[in-house]
Design a protein around this motif. Sequence first.
Motif, PDB file in Angstrom:
ATOM      1  N   ILE A  53       0.851  -1.187   0.000  1.00 34.66           N
ATOM      2  CA  ILE A  53       0.000   0.000   0.000  1.00 34.66           C
ATOM      3  C   ILE A  53       0.889   1.239   0.000  1.00 34.66           C
ATOM      4  N   ARG A  55       1.002   4.909   0.867  1.00 34.63           N
ATOM      5  CA  ARG A  55       0.256   5.835   1.719  1.00 34.63           C
ATOM      6  C   ARG A  55       0.784   7.250   1.549  1.00 34.63           C
ATOM      7  N   GLU A 136      -7.477   3.844  -3.744  1.00 32.14           N
ATOM      8  CA  GLU A 136      -8.339   4.205  -2.609  1.00 32.14           C
ATOM      9  C   GLU A 136      -8.817   2.960  -1.858  1.00 32.14           C
ATOM     10  N   ASN A 138      -8.757   2.112   1.151  1.00 34.21           N
ATOM     11  CA  ASN A 138      -9.415   2.321   2.431  1.00 34.21           C
ATOM     12  C   ASN A 138     -10.848   2.829   2.297  1.00 34.21           C
ATOM     13  N   MET A 183      -3.603   4.654  -0.614  1.00 33.31           N
ATOM     14  CA  MET A 183      -4.422   5.009   0.533  1.00 33.31           C
ATOM     15  C   MET A 183      -4.168   6.454   0.918  1.00 33.31           C
ATOM     16  N   GLN A 185      -4.348   9.101   3.651  1.00 29.12           N
ATOM     17  CA  GLN A 185      -4.427   9.115   5.112  1.00 29.12           C
ATOM     18  C   GLN A 185      -5.445  10.117   5.644  1.00 29.12           C
ATOM     19  N   ILE A 190     -10.813   5.801   6.536  1.00 24.50           N
ATOM     20  CA  ILE A 190      -9.627   5.018   6.865  1.00 24.50           C
ATOM     21  C   ILE A 190      -9.909   4.022   7.991  1.00 24.50           C
ATOM     22  N   LEU A 193     -10.293   0.337   7.166  1.00 22.99           N
ATOM     23  CA  LEU A 193      -9.150  -0.523   6.854  1.00 22.99           C
ATOM     24  C   LEU A 193      -8.712  -1.193   8.150  1.00 22.99           C
ATOM     25  N   HIS A 203       3.550  -1.406   3.860  1.00 20.26           N
ATOM     26  CA  HIS A 203       3.184  -0.002   3.660  1.00 20.26           C
ATOM     27  C   HIS A 203       4.426   0.821   3.317  1.00 20.26           C
TER      28      HIS A 203
END
Length: 304
Positions: A53, A55, A136, A138, A183, A185, A190, A193, A203
């Motif tokens: 992922i 982020r 996206e 999350n 993702m 934040q 969120i 998730l 991550h």
Amino acid sequence: MADEIIASLVIDSTPKQLPVSPTQESQSSVLSDDDSLMQEVSAVLGMGSSGIIFRGCPGTGKTWYAWQVALKLTDNDPSRIVRVQFHSSMGYEDFVEGYKPTQNSKSGFEVVPKTFLQTVELANGTDKPVVFIIDEINRGDPSRVFGELLTYIEDGWRGVQFTTPFRGEPVSIPRNLILLATMNQHDRSITQLDMAMLRRFDHIDIYPSSDLTNQFLIDAGMVATDASKITEWFEQMQQLLPFGMGHTYFLNVGDNGRLAQVWRYRILPFCESVLEFEPDKLGHVSQSFKALERRLSGQQESDD
């Protein structure tokens, strides 16, 4: 097979490659082998990753980077890249397998593989890497969307057969299927998730970049001295906003008029959203931009 797909390299968290435009779609990756983000991806895949992922706050180019990494991993073959975007109403029947109308069944419906199982079939038909991008991630409910796949996407369960609940057919997730996701934040969804998803993905953070901000401004025609002042303000904003703000807000910002538009219609609404319950801090952010405008116009900074 992960370490056969791509070798482990040294990790450096700050991207060195300066893209032409993080919003531009391309059919050939601009990332070099020694790009720091590719080095991180290489190292994580070499560990035997179930998925990665990316982020970061809005405007850091996460989706662009995911596409560029996918191109790099597939030797610039978009036919081996599949992309979806999660949303709150997406379910298992949209992602894995579900019903569609047909005239060949008494019920008028038949169960068919959906995007993810179609991609599994694609990966099973080749020894080369196939990349599945979830933008996206999350925004979706992982338990609802993935179902039993939450187990079988794990590195230790790759290649192990399981039976799908609707079609009742044996399936296994091949090791050459690489999962990438993005993702935001700041997104309030969120919380969806959950730990089941978090522990199955590695991550990699994509941070706001002052170098990219300055480059975008210069490339758009902003004079160097003004670009430097804006970049300095951008750095200050990283301290004022939770998770900061991204550099792509400054694409095509070549003069003060364009900067004022981007502030009013893009940056300010974003700040109002993330600082909704911190009016004092929002006021400070607004005052800091007014101070920047005065500096750019050559006015005195005695009251900044």
